[in-house]
Design an enzyme around this catalytic site. Structure first.
Site, PDB file in Angstrom:
ATOM      1  CE  LYS A  78       2.404   4.084   8.080  1.00 34.99           C
ATOM      2  NZ  LYS A  78       3.529   3.885   7.147  1.00 34.99           N
ATOM      3  CG  ASP A 125      -3.237   2.577   5.008  1.00 35.98           C
ATOM      4  OD1 ASP A 125      -3.960   2.486   6.017  1.00 35.98           O
ATOM      5  OD2 ASP A 125      -2.028   2.842   5.087  1.00 35.98           O
TER       6      ASP A 125
END
Length: 405
Positions: A78, A125
Site C-alpha cells: 500500500k 483498515d
C-alpha cells in the site's frame, strides 16, 4: 447469505466500445512512479517467487507470486500508492514535475520551509494508513488516520508508531471515508484515499499509478513475457483497476486474462458486474470479514470502469478462500518456497486452488482457459501485518477451510 464461492464470467458489453481511459496506465505514466520509488531509501524490487510443485499439483504450466510482505519494511504494497500521491501533491504545491523532486530533495528542509505544514488524512483498515503515516513522517509532516470498527488493535498501534494521530471509529469503512473527508474539509487537511468519487479523482489516480511500480517490477522479473492469467484482489478496486489498466494498455487484445477476487461480504464489484447495468452498486453493512483489507463496500469509480470494461471474471470469496491460501503458502509442498501471506494477500492463491481442484468449477476453468498451458501470476499484497491474527488462522485454524465451492 450462503457461504459459497461464486464466480461471474464477464462477457457483457456495457457499451458499444470500452470507455475507460487507458492513457493514465501507460508505461510512460507508470514509470514516473517507479523512478520516484527508486529514489527512496530502502527501495528494492520485492521478490517474485516460482512455485513449480504447486503448479504441477494444480495442473497449470507455471505459478508465480509477487511477495509484497517485504515492501519498505511495512509488510504491504500500500505504501507505493500513498507515498507517490503525497509526493505528487507536494510537487503540485511547488509547481514542479515529480521528476524534479527525487526523495532526498522532497524531504529537504528547503522544501518543507516552502510548503510549510501539511496534514495528510486517510481512512484505512491498516496497511494504507500505515503507509501514509510512514510517508508523512519521512516528509516531516503530520498525518491523521481513522480506522473502521472491528479494525485490529495491533494495526492501530503500528500506525501510531509511525507518528500519526490515529483512532478506531464506530462506523464501517465507507462511512469512515466520508467522515474523514468532512474532517479534512473542516481542518484544511489533504485527503489521501484510493476511493475515487465525483470531484475527488486526482489523488486516487495518483495512488493507482503508484501501485503500478509493483507491476512494472513483476514484468521485468518475468523478462517481459506476460502471464496468461493474473489473479488480483480488490477492495475498492484501485489496485485491481491499475493491474487491469496497465495490462490492457500494454498488451491490448492480447492481454492476460484478469480474475478479480473480493471478500463475499463486501463484493461490490462482483455485484456490479453481475447486474449488467454498467453502474457500480454499493454494498452496505458492517463488512466484517477476515480479509480486512478488502472490507470496502463502495467502488473506486476509476477502477470499476476499467474492470467493468476489460476484466474477464469476478469472484465473490468467503473467508475460507483466503484462509486456504494462507495455509497453502505457509505450508508449501516440498521444493516450493515458504511464503507468509496475510488474509487479503492470500485470497488469490486460495481462489486459484479451488478453481483448479474443484470438480464443480470445471465449467469456470474452461471458460477462463485455465489448463495445463496456463502461466498464472498472483500478488500477495501483504504479509502478516497482524501477526497474532495470522497465527490464529494458520496455526490454530480459527477460520476453517469449508469446502463449499
Amino acid at each position: 447469505m450462503q457461504d459459497i464461492l461464486q464466480c461471474f464470467i464477464n462477457h457483457t458489453s456495457f457499451t458499444e466500445r470500452p470507455t475507460a481511459p487507458l492513457a493514465p496506465f501507460s508505461y510512460q505514466e507508470l514509470v514516473k512512479a517507479l523512478n520516484f520509488h527508486r529514489s527512496m531509501p530502502g527501495y528494492a524490487p520485492t521478490p517474485l517467487y516460482h512455485l513449480p510443485i504447486l503448479s504441477k499439483e494444480l495442473g497449470i504450466k507455471s505459478l508465480c507470486l509477487k511477495d509484497e510482505s517485504q515492501r519498505f519494511g511495512l509488510k504491504a504494497f500500500k505504501v507505493l500508492g500513498g507515498a507517490y500521491a503525497m509526493a505528487r501533491h507536494i510537487a503540485d504545491l511547488l509547481g514542479k514535475d515529480i521528476s524534479e523532486l527525487p526523495f532526498d530533495v522532497m524531504t529537504s528542509d528547503a522544501v518543507r520551509k516552502e510548503i510549510k505544514e501539511v496534514t495528510f488524512a486517510t481512512t484505512t483498515d491498516g496497511n494504507h494508513g500505515r503507509g501514509v503515516a510512514w510517508m508523512a513522517r519521512q516528509l516531516k509532516q503530520k498525518s491523521v488516520v481513522y480506522m473502521p470498527k472491528g479494525s485490529s488493535q495491533e494495526r492501530l498501534t503500528a500506525i501510531r508508531n509511525e507518528g500519526a494521530r490515529a483512532e478506531i471509529v464506530d462506523m464501517n469503512y465507507d462511512d469512515a471515508v466520508r467522515m474523514t473527508a468532512e474532517q479534512a474539509k473542516e481542518h484544511g487537511w489533504v485527503v489521501v484515499q484510493d476511493t475515487a468519487w465525483p470531484g475527488y479523482e486526482k489523488i486516487p489516480l495518483w495512488i493507482m499509478q503508484g501501485y503500478g511500480s509493483l507491476m512494472l517490477e513483476a514484468m521485468n522479473q518475468l523478462h517481459q513475457v506476460p502471464p496468461t492469467h493474473v489473479f488480483v484482489q480488490a477492495g475498492v478496486g484501485s489496485f485491481a483497476g491499475m493491474v487491469q489498466g496497465m495490462l490492457t494498455a500494454a498488451y491490448g487484445e492480447n492481454r492476460p486474462k484478469v480474475i478479480v477476487a473480493e471478500a463475499l461480504i463486501a463484493d461490490c464489484l462482483y455485484r456490479s458486474a453481475l447486474s449488467k447495468k454498467g453502474a457500480a452498486i454499493p454494498v452496505g453493512g458492517d463488512l466484517q470479514t477476515v480479509m480486512a483489507g478488502l472490507a470496502c463496500g463502495e467502488a473506486n469509480s476509476i477502477g470499476w470502469e476499467l474492470l467493468r470494461d476489460y476484466a474477464d471474471a469476478f469472484a465473490s470469496c468467503p473467508d475460507f478462500v483466503a484462509t486456504l491460501g494462507m495455509r497453502t503458502l505457509g505450508n508449501p509442498l516440498p521444493g516450493d518456497p515458504h511464503i507468509v501471506s496475510g488474509e487479503s494477500g492470500a485470497v488469490t492463491t486460495g481462489l486459484l486452488s479451488i478453481l483448479m481442484r474443484s470438480p464443480e468449477m470445471a465449467q469456470i476453468r474452461e471458460q477462463l482457459g485455465l489448463n495445463q498451458d496456463s502461466r498464472v501470476l498472483v500478488i500477495s499484497t501483504e504479509g502478516d501485518t497482524d501477526p497474532q491474527r495470522y497465527r490464529d488462522i494458520v496455526w490454530d485454524g480459527e477460520i476453517p477451510s469449508f469446502k463449499k465451492y
